[in-house]
Design a protein around this motif. Structure first.
Motif, short mmCIF file in Angstrom:
data_model
loop_
_atom_site.label_atom_id
_atom_site.label_comp_id
_atom_site.label_asym_id
_atom_site.label_seq_id
_atom_site.Cartn_x
_atom_site.Cartn_y
_atom_site.Cartn_z
N LEU A 152 -7.38 8.20 2.02
CA LEU A 152 -8.25 9.15 0.71
C LEU A 152 -7.39 8.37 -0.21
N GLN A 153 -6.61 8.25 -0.48
CA GLN A 153 -5.65 7.98 -1.92
C GLN A 153 -5.71 6.46 -2.30
N LEU A 154 -6.30 5.66 -1.18
CA LEU A 154 -6.46 4.32 -1.44
C LEU A 154 -7.73 3.78 -1.65
N ALA A 155 -8.67 4.74 -1.25
CA ALA A 155 -10.03 5.42 -2.18
C ALA A 155 -10.07 5.65 -3.49
N ARG A 156 -9.37 6.83 -3.79
CA ARG A 156 -8.74 6.81 -5.42
C ARG A 156 -8.54 5.38 -5.44
N THR A 157 -7.32 5.04 -5.68
CA THR A 157 -7.02 3.52 -6.03
C THR A 157 -8.51 2.72 -6.58
N LEU A 158 -9.02 2.55 -5.21
CA LEU A 158 -10.41 1.87 -5.42
C LEU A 158 -11.33 2.67 -6.71
N ARG A 159 -11.18 3.53 -6.18
CA ARG A 159 -12.74 4.42 -7.51
C ARG A 159 -12.19 4.03 -8.80
N GLU A 160 -10.57 4.45 -9.05
CA GLU A 160 -10.14 4.51 -9.89
C GLU A 160 -10.31 2.65 -10.44
N LEU A 161 -10.33 1.63 -9.45
CA LEU A 161 -9.85 -0.07 -10.35
C LEU A 161 -11.78 -0.41 -10.79
N GLY A 162 -13.46 0.81 -10.98
CA GLY A 162 -14.20 0.51 -10.73
C GLY A 162 -15.34 0.20 -9.90
N MET A 163 -14.43 0.49 -8.73
CA MET A 163 -15.41 -0.25 -6.95
C MET A 163 -16.47 1.15 -6.57
#
Length: 534
Positions: free
Chosen positions: A65-76
């Motif tokens: 989930l933390q990685l998904a949040r980071t990727l989401r913040e990167l615009g993915m």
């Protein structure tokens, strides 16, 4: 009823720890409803459910989930995130993916910073758009662009030096780049993505493949460096001295360069050991193949990116030497042609060349007096010159030809300031001294190299006519100056300059079209590369 978010961690000695959705929300900083949604779309699955149906998540789920949040913040998007996460679910693998994502974020931030810094250097929207596109490329995209570039430009050519250099151009920015390295990296991307470098690199690589020596490459390379330093130094001395490349005065410079080139490994033609048409033609061929400004810029940028000093640009010196070789294709060729031409002793100028000189000096003097320091920065039709530069040149031309008539070289050089504090007075003084020198008894018949004195005066008349036109156009005055002299000058100029190369570095740009019925001086200016205003 929704899931309980108050029950805490569940743990015992036989099971790995798990958390309810509320605890996971606190650990990840994600809202509960987001975690539920991401679970529903398959981004992360609970490891178990309680008897009441509540979801439980373990440490690997939290990391995911933390990685998904980071990727989401990167615009993915969620689909991209799910694709990125669909790998082995071990914590080390998820952590490694997190590192990759952070590294990509850092790279993007660095390139975005570079784009913002470089905006100040871009004056067109098109250039900025291209720069932005290349800066946003991922490393894989940049490498793919390089591979496409390699295939298109080099094909199956055996030029490892070129191939290695092009591969190096696909490298990412250094971790802590200097401003110069950042700018070089961005400019490299622009060059490679653009449409000018590819054909230029192909031409250069083809020539290198056909002529490159296979033995003693290191020695040959060092010799080439030394030879380049020699000829560029000689050319720059000639430029500083005001030597025109398409004049006979350039011939000794060419001869010295050819003499240094003939015994070197740069001379790839077996048995070629004497200066002449063949030697100068072969040197010109090599120079033309190497004179690709975009290719030169490519190698300079690679040096900057690699932290090495960039070699100086050779464009100006190369243009000068190429023009000099074309105008002087054999030792003494230009001087011999002019000598044959100048043996014609007739004077075509109305009332004689001396009267024509006095008239054009008077006319240009009137124009010079209308100029003020407020006009000095205005560009003129003479490329690269402002009004101030043109005024300075007008004074210099009178000084130069008048000094030659006196039998002594002028004091100072063509790059000196010849205007002083009063440009009109400086012109009047130089013009008066030149005319006095021309009126010396016997001056018109005296020999000045291949030319009689009459041709020396004639040269100043032509210079003042054309540059007077430049000044009139720049200042917005009537440019129909001295039509009888302009009509006389055009065939004289054609006779002298028709065989000169109209290339960069030469005295004149290619002739420009001039409408029928235009002023006579427009036709002269157009023949000498000016574009008359409409």
């Amino acid at each position: 009823m929704g899931e309980s978010i108050v029950s805490g961690m569940h743990d015992d000695d036989s099971e790995r720890p798990t958390w309810n959705i509320g605890s996971v929300a606190r650990r990840t900083g994600l809202p509960v409803k987001v975690i539920r949604h991401w679970s529903d779309v398959g981004l992360v699955q609970p490891v178990e459910r309680t008897s009441a149906g509540y979801r439980r998540y373990d440490a690997a789920s939290v990391a995911r989930l933390q990685l998904a949040r980071t990727l989401r913040e990167l615009g993915m998007g969620l689909g991209e995130i799910r694709a990125a996460l669909d790998r082995e679910d071990s914590l080390p693998d998820v952590a490694a993916a997190h590192v990759e994502a952070l590294e990509e974020q850092i790279r993007r931030l660095r390139t975005h910073q570079a784009v913002l810094r470089a905006v100040t250097h871009r004056t067109t929207h098109e250039g900025l758009a291209l720069m932005t596109r290349t800066a946003r490329m991922s490393p894989d995209e940049r490498r793919a662009l390089i591979q496409e570039f390699l295939a298109e430009t080099l094909g199956d050519l055996d030029v490892p030096y070129f191939r290695d250099g092009l591969i190096a151009a696909g490298a990412d920015l250094p971790e802590r780049p200097t401003d110069d390295q950042t700018d070089a990296w961005l400019e490299l991307g622009e060059l490679i993505a653009g449409d000018r470098l590819r054909p230029a690199m192909r031409r250069t690589a083809q020539y290198a493949a056909a002529h490159e020596r296979t033995e003693e490459d290191a020695v040959a390379a060092q010799e080439m460096v030394e030879l380049t330093a020699t000829w560029t130094a000689r050319v720059r001395e000639a430029i500083d001295a005001g030597t025109v490349p398409d004049s006979p005065a350039a011939d000794p410079v060419v001869a010295g360069i050819v003499a240094a080139w003939l015994p070197s490994r740069a001379n790839t033609r077996a048995g070629l050991s004497a200066d002449g048409v063949e030697a100068r033609g072969h040197l010109l061929e090599q120079l033309t193949a190497a004179s690709e400004p975009d290719v030169e810029r490519f190698w300079q940028l690679l040096c900057v990116l690699g932290g090495r000093p960039a070699p100086p640009g050779l464009a100006e010196a190369g243009d000068w030497l190429a023009t000099a070789l074309r105008a002087n294709p054999a030792p003494g060729a230009r001087a011999a042609r002019l000598g044959a031409l100048y043996r014609n002793g007739s004077d075509p100028w109305p009332h004689g060349v001396l009267d024509s000189c006095a008239r054009v000096q008077d006319t240009v003097a009137l124009l010079v007096r209308t100029a003020s320091p407020a006009h000095f920065a205005i560009p003129t039709p003479c490329e690269g010159w402002t009004v101030r530069g043109l005024l300075d040149h007008l004074v210099w031309e009178n000084t130069l030809w008048g000094s030659l008539a006196q039998g002594a070289p002028p004091t100072g050089g063509h790059t000196d300031n010849h205007l002083g504090g009063d440009h009109a007075a400086a012109f009047d003084k130089a013009a008066g001294e030149a005319l006095t020198a021309f009126r010396q008894p016997g001056m018109l018949e005296r020999s000045f190299g291949p030319a009689p004195g009459r041709r020396v005066v004639e040269q100043l008349v032509i210079e003042l006519l054309v540059h007077g036109w430049d000044l009139a156009v720049a200042l917005g005055h009537d440019r129909d100056l001295l039509p009888d002299l302009a009509r006389t000058a055009l065939p004289v100029v054609r006779e002298i300059y028709d065989d000169l190369p109209r290339t960069p570095g030469g005295s004149f740009a290619p002739p420009q079209p001039v409408p029928e019925g235009a002023p006579a001086l427009d036709h002269l200016a157009g023949y000498l590369g000016r574009r008359p205003p409409r």
